[in-house]
Design a protein around this motif. Structure first.
Motif, PDB file in Angstrom:
ATOM      1  N   PRO A  65       0.692  -1.254   0.052  1.00 17.73           N
ATOM      2  CA  PRO A  65      -0.166  -0.015  -0.367  1.00 17.73           C
ATOM      3  C   PRO A  65       0.768   1.341  -0.330  1.00 17.73           C
ATOM      4  CG  PRO A  65      -0.734  -1.948   1.535  1.00 17.73           C
ATOM      5  CD  PRO A  65       0.549  -1.974   1.269  1.00 17.73           C
ATOM      6  N   PRO A  66       0.104   2.291  -0.344  1.00 19.50           N
ATOM      7  CA  PRO A  66       0.572   3.241  -0.524  1.00 19.50           C
ATOM      8  C   PRO A  66       1.728   4.060   0.962  1.00 19.50           C
ATOM      9  CG  PRO A  66      -0.667   3.855  -1.574  1.00 19.50           C
ATOM     10  CD  PRO A  66      -0.531   2.523  -1.008  1.00 19.50           C
ATOM     11  N   GLY A  67       2.559   4.881   0.970  1.00 17.35           N
ATOM     12  CA  GLY A  67       3.174   4.974   2.685  1.00 17.35           C
ATOM     13  C   GLY A  67       3.584   4.388   3.440  1.00 17.35           C
ATOM     14  N   ILE A  68       3.554   2.645   2.969  1.00 17.30           N
ATOM     15  CA  ILE A  68       4.692   1.321   3.426  1.00 17.30           C
ATOM     16  C   ILE A  68       5.962   1.424   2.839  1.00 17.30           C
ATOM     17  CG2 ILE A  68       4.270  -1.081   3.247  1.00 17.30           C
ATOM     18  CD1 ILE A  68       2.141   0.245   5.101  1.00 17.30           C
ATOM     19  N   LEU A  99       2.385  -8.825  -8.673  1.00 19.28           N
ATOM     20  CA  LEU A  99       3.795  -7.959  -8.255  1.00 19.28           C
ATOM     21  C   LEU A  99       4.360  -8.334  -9.311  1.00 19.28           C
ATOM     22  CD1 LEU A  99       5.743  -5.995  -6.548  1.00 19.28           C
ATOM     23  CD2 LEU A  99       5.774  -7.757  -5.003  1.00 19.28           C
ATOM     24  N   LEU A 100       5.183  -9.250  -9.670  1.00 21.26           N
ATOM     25  CA  LEU A 100       5.890 -10.109  -9.936  1.00 21.26           C
ATOM     26  C   LEU A 100       6.065 -10.085 -11.042  1.00 21.26           C
ATOM     27  CD1 LEU A 100       7.774 -13.408  -9.777  1.00 21.26           C
ATOM     28  CD2 LEU A 100       7.131 -12.743 -12.048  1.00 21.26           C
ATOM     29  N   LEU A 101       4.418 -10.399 -11.988  1.00 21.18           N
ATOM     30  CA  LEU A 101       5.037  -9.253 -13.416  1.00 21.18           C
ATOM     31  C   LEU A 101       5.176  -7.779 -13.346  1.00 21.18           C
ATOM     32  CD1 LEU A 101       2.028 -11.449 -14.683  1.00 21.18           C
ATOM     33  CD2 LEU A 101       3.870 -11.893 -15.657  1.00 21.18           C
ATOM     34  N   GLY A 102       4.799  -7.373 -12.946  1.00 19.50           N
ATOM     35  CA  GLY A 102       4.870  -5.837 -12.668  1.00 19.50           C
ATOM     36  C   GLY A 102       6.541  -5.143 -12.487  1.00 19.50           C
ATOM     37  N   ILE A 103       6.837  -6.198 -11.866  1.00 17.65           N
ATOM     38  CA  ILE A 103       8.085  -5.808 -11.276  1.00 17.65           C
ATOM     39  C   ILE A 103       9.134  -6.543 -12.987  1.00 17.65           C
ATOM     40  CG2 ILE A 103      10.531  -7.420 -10.535  1.00 17.65           C
ATOM     41  CD1 ILE A 103       9.027  -7.022  -7.682  1.00 17.65           C
TER      42      ILE A 103
END
Length: 180
Positions: A65-68, A99-103
């Motif tokens: 999440p944003p801010g983490i 997340l993995l595909l985004g990376i």
């Protein structure tokens, strides 16, 4: 010597994913710091606590999440192992729904070197999308291992899967990062 180079080990859901500790150990022995990013489905195939103890970092499988703050340092390179049919095809087509595909999709634009060691069966490898997408990723600079697809439905390939292939392919990156 510069700071320790950092490798993301990207793990896909596969029957051999439980052996990823072999890649992590070999990478650490070569001088990489290691963090692990997995597809959500791969979480059921791995020993989460064991890997987190081995790397010293939490496993990432979802967007934060944003801010983490980020729990892993930035990657100097990425090793995708085992790289599955699904991930290879989605990655080549630019999907970023995990997340993995985004990376992986961002790695091209960020200039992060990536090596992939596939683990697929011969029926999947026969699909025309697979060969075309491997070539597309190679054209983007992704280094591919030489895994020969195993027969489908027999659980084969574990005994000949070479976890060290991504490290061999990324060794020039490691050497450049550790030069005095």
């Amino acid at each position: 010597m510069t700071s320790q180079p950092f490798l993301y080990v990207a793990v896909c859901a596969s029957g051999i994913a439980d052996d990823v500790g072999k890649l992590i150990s070999a990478a650490q022995e070569e001088g990489w710091g290691v963090g692990v990013v997995v597809t959500p489905n791969a979480m059921g195939f791995i020993d989460r606590a064991g890997i987190e103890e081995q790397t010293g970092y939490p496993i990432r499988s979802a967007w934060r999440p944003p801010g983490i703050p980020a729990s892993l340092p930035p990657a100097d390179a990425i090793a995708v192992a085992p790289a599955t049919f699904n991930t290879i095809n989605k990655w080549a087509d630019g999907h970023a729904d995990t997340l993995l595909l985004g990376i992986l999709t961002e790695s091209y634009g960020l200039g992060i070197p990536v090596a992939a060691q596939p683990y697929i069966n011969s029926a999947q490898a026969a699909h025309p999308a697979y060969a075309a997408n491997v070539e597309r990723l190679k054209a983007m600079g992704v280094l591919f291992g030489d895994y020969v697809p195993h027969k489908p439905k027999v659980g084969g390939g574990r005994d000949r899967y070479d976890w060290s292939t991504p490290l061999r392919l990324l060794r020039p990156v490691l050497e450049a990062k550790t030069e005095v």
